[in-house]
Enzyme design. Structure first.
Site, PDB file in Angstrom:
ATOM      1  N   GLU A   1       0.837  -1.193   0.000  1.00 34.19           N
ATOM      2  CA  GLU A   1       0.000   0.000   0.000  1.00 34.19           C
ATOM      3  C   GLU A   1       0.878   1.251   0.000  1.00 34.19           C
ATOM      4  O   GLU A   1       1.733   1.411   0.883  1.00 34.19           O
ATOM      5  CB  GLU A   1      -0.900   0.027   1.238  1.00 34.19           C
ATOM      6  CG  GLU A   1      -1.887  -1.131   1.292  1.00 34.19           C
ATOM      7  CD  GLU A   1      -2.667  -1.180   2.597  1.00 34.19           C
ATOM      8  OE1 GLU A   1      -3.892  -1.356   2.538  1.00 34.19           O
ATOM      9  OE2 GLU A   1      -2.046  -1.065   3.673  1.00 34.19           O
ATOM     10  N   CYS A   2       0.689   2.121  -0.955  1.00 27.13           N
ATOM     11  CA  CYS A   2       1.281   3.454  -1.004  1.00 27.13           C
ATOM     12  C   CYS A   2       2.805   3.410  -0.851  1.00 27.13           C
ATOM     13  O   CYS A   2       3.515   3.128  -1.814  1.00 27.13           O
ATOM     14  CB  CYS A   2       0.632   4.351   0.048  1.00 27.13           C
ATOM     15  SG  CYS A   2       0.838   6.116  -0.273  1.00 27.13           S
TER      16      CYS A   2
END
Length: 494
Positions: free
Chosen positions: A343-344
């Site tokens: 994630e990210c």
């Protein structure tokens, strides 16, 4: 899942609780929330800390102040029944719960204020105290409080804490006018602080991973709030909250049968944004979780899956680039077919390059992409996406709700970065920026990476699918090991 409260008074649970809200971001509600949680914890009370919304950093600070991991309550990412059930599970048996709101009291996703802090207070049936920045304001403060107290039918403020007050005369006028004109009690008067006790950066408060003297910072905030707020009255208001009902069904996914696969999750100064519920959902589904670091040189244990959360890889770019063995290990794990979810910030690590501060740093090289830091946010706020391509984690056709907050943007293959075929993008963004051309969720093999953060309780399929894929990877590794062993003993394997 049906999480509606069970009927019957004998099921009710007593949970003293308070929600803290402001008129806008920067009103001081974080300092007040940290101070109250810390002051009560230092008095020996068991405090359950909560942060409304998706913010990881405020939640981490609240957890440190309360000496107990904080929990995010997000009405956008979770249904109201799940919000209530999670709150009850985390707070039951403790002395009180402190919930820090986000943005302004009535600010939500639309003109009706959906998912606003005021709505969360209704969902939890919790008293709400307004933190009011009283800078250069006296009698007008009463008008503001009066407006807030009457803005939504059936909503009433339990009290006000005035922040950034200038002196005794200022405080006297504020208290007199607010209580006389509105009937709302003033429960605290915080002075102006010469500087914010917690440093800030473009993402809000600086993370606790980057601050020195954490105990001094938090004890100072707790003393300031204890000295200038009526802790006894605030606690009495929290104790007046009505009892709550438990959920009728469990929040968590069922445990998959079979051996436990080992899933590593990166936990260091580069990547540390995780909802505790995401980790717990993986455990409940049957995973053995182990923390690993991208920055340390210690060898990793055998893993059957890897979870790379968000964080600030740009602050550790040189150290990440220099740790060649770990970068190569991450790439090899992804190429082995083990499930990898990022994630990210985790996505940034899986790219070939990270561009920051005029330099280009090599990353793990799983995706033939790069990311570059920008001066302005490239994705900010809640996101909604439809799963449009096969992947191990999210069924095609599923609508995912999540959030983005990143200053980096994705660079597609070009003359100076990237090789091989571009990855499939599995998420069609209905709301939010994503990576490229309105798409997010890069997929290569069993590796999935997105700028969009999800919450496991809002995507109940995720943990089960992750663990199932890790089980398959474990079984494949075991079969491969037996095959190699048989070949070494006997070329015929017999």
């Amino acid at each position: 899942m049906d999480l509606r409260p069970a009927p019957g008074p004998h099921h009710m649970i007593r949970i003293p609780r308070l929600v803290l809200a402001g008129l806008s971001g920067g009103s001081g509600k974080t300092i007040v929330s940290l101070g109250l949680a810390g002051a009560w914890a230092r008095k020996g009370l068991a405090v359950a800390p909560f942060k409304k919304g998706p913010d990881y950093i405020d939640a981490a600070w609240l957890g440190l102040a309360a000496n107990r991991p904080a929990c995010n309550l997000d009405p956008f990412l979770m249904e109201p029944d799940a919000v209530r059930a999670l709150f009850v599970e985390r707070a039951k048996g403790l002395d009180l719960a402190v919930v820090e709101g986000n943005r302004g009291l009535f600010d939500g996703g639309d003109a009706k204020g959906s998912v606003a802090t005021s709505q969360l207070a209704r969902t939890l049936d919790a008293p709400l105290v307004l933190v009011l920045d009283a800078t250069k304001m006296t009698r007008t403060a009463a008008a503001v409080v009066l407006g807030c107290n009457s803005f939504e039918p059936g909503f009433k403020l339990a009290g006000v804490i005035c922040n950034r007050t200038a002196g005794d005369r200022h405080r006297s006028i504020l208290r007199q006018t607010i209580e006389e004109y509105t009937g709302v009690p003033v429960l605290g008067m915080l002075p102006k602080l010469r500087q914010n006790p917690i440093s800030e950066r473009h993402m809000g408060l600086m993370s606790n991973w980057e601050q020195e003297g954490l105990e001094d910072i938090l004890s100072g905030i707790a003393r300031t709030v204890a000295d200038h707020c009526d802790l006894d009255r605030l606690l009495d208001i929290a104790r007046q909250a009505p009892d709550m009902a438990p959920a009728t069904e469990a929040l968590w996914p069922p445990t998959l049968p079979g051996p436990k696969p080992r899933i590593g999750y990166v936990l260091d100064a580069a990547l540390w944004f995780y909802y505790q519920e995401n980790l717990e959902a993986l455990r409940r589904a049957g995973a053995e979780l182990t923390p690993v670091s991208l920055l340390a040189t210690d060898p990793w244990p055998e893993l059957h899956g890897l979870y790379l959360g968000g964080g600030f890889p740009e602050t550790q770019a040189r150290a990440l680039a220099d740790n060649i063995a770990v970068r190569e290990h991450v790439r090899a794990l992804a190429l082995s077919g083990a499930p990898v979810y990022a994630e990210c910030g985790g996505f940034m690590v899986l790219c070939e390059e990270l561009h920051a501060g005029g330099s280009i740093y090599p990353m793990a090289g799983v995706f033939p992409l790069a990311t570059t830091l920008c001066d302005r946010p490239q994705g900010l706020g809640y996101a909604e996406a439809v799963v449009s391509a096969p992947n191990p984690f999210h069924p095609v056709g599923t609508t995912l709700r999540g959030h983005e907050f990143h200053y980096s943007r994705c660079i597609p293959r070009s003359s100076y970065t990237g090789h091989g075929d571009p990855p499939v993008m599995a998420l069609r963004m209905e709301r939010g920026a994503g990576m490229l051309h309105g798409m997010d969720g890069a997929v290569m093999g069993n590796t999935f990476a997105a700028y969009t953060h999800i919450h496991a309780l809002g995507a109940p399929h995720w943990a089960v699918n992750f663990v199932r894929a890790a089980q398959a990877a474990r079984e494949g590794a075991a079969l491969s090991g037996l095959s190699r062993q048989g070949s070494a003993l006997d070329p015929l394997g017999g």
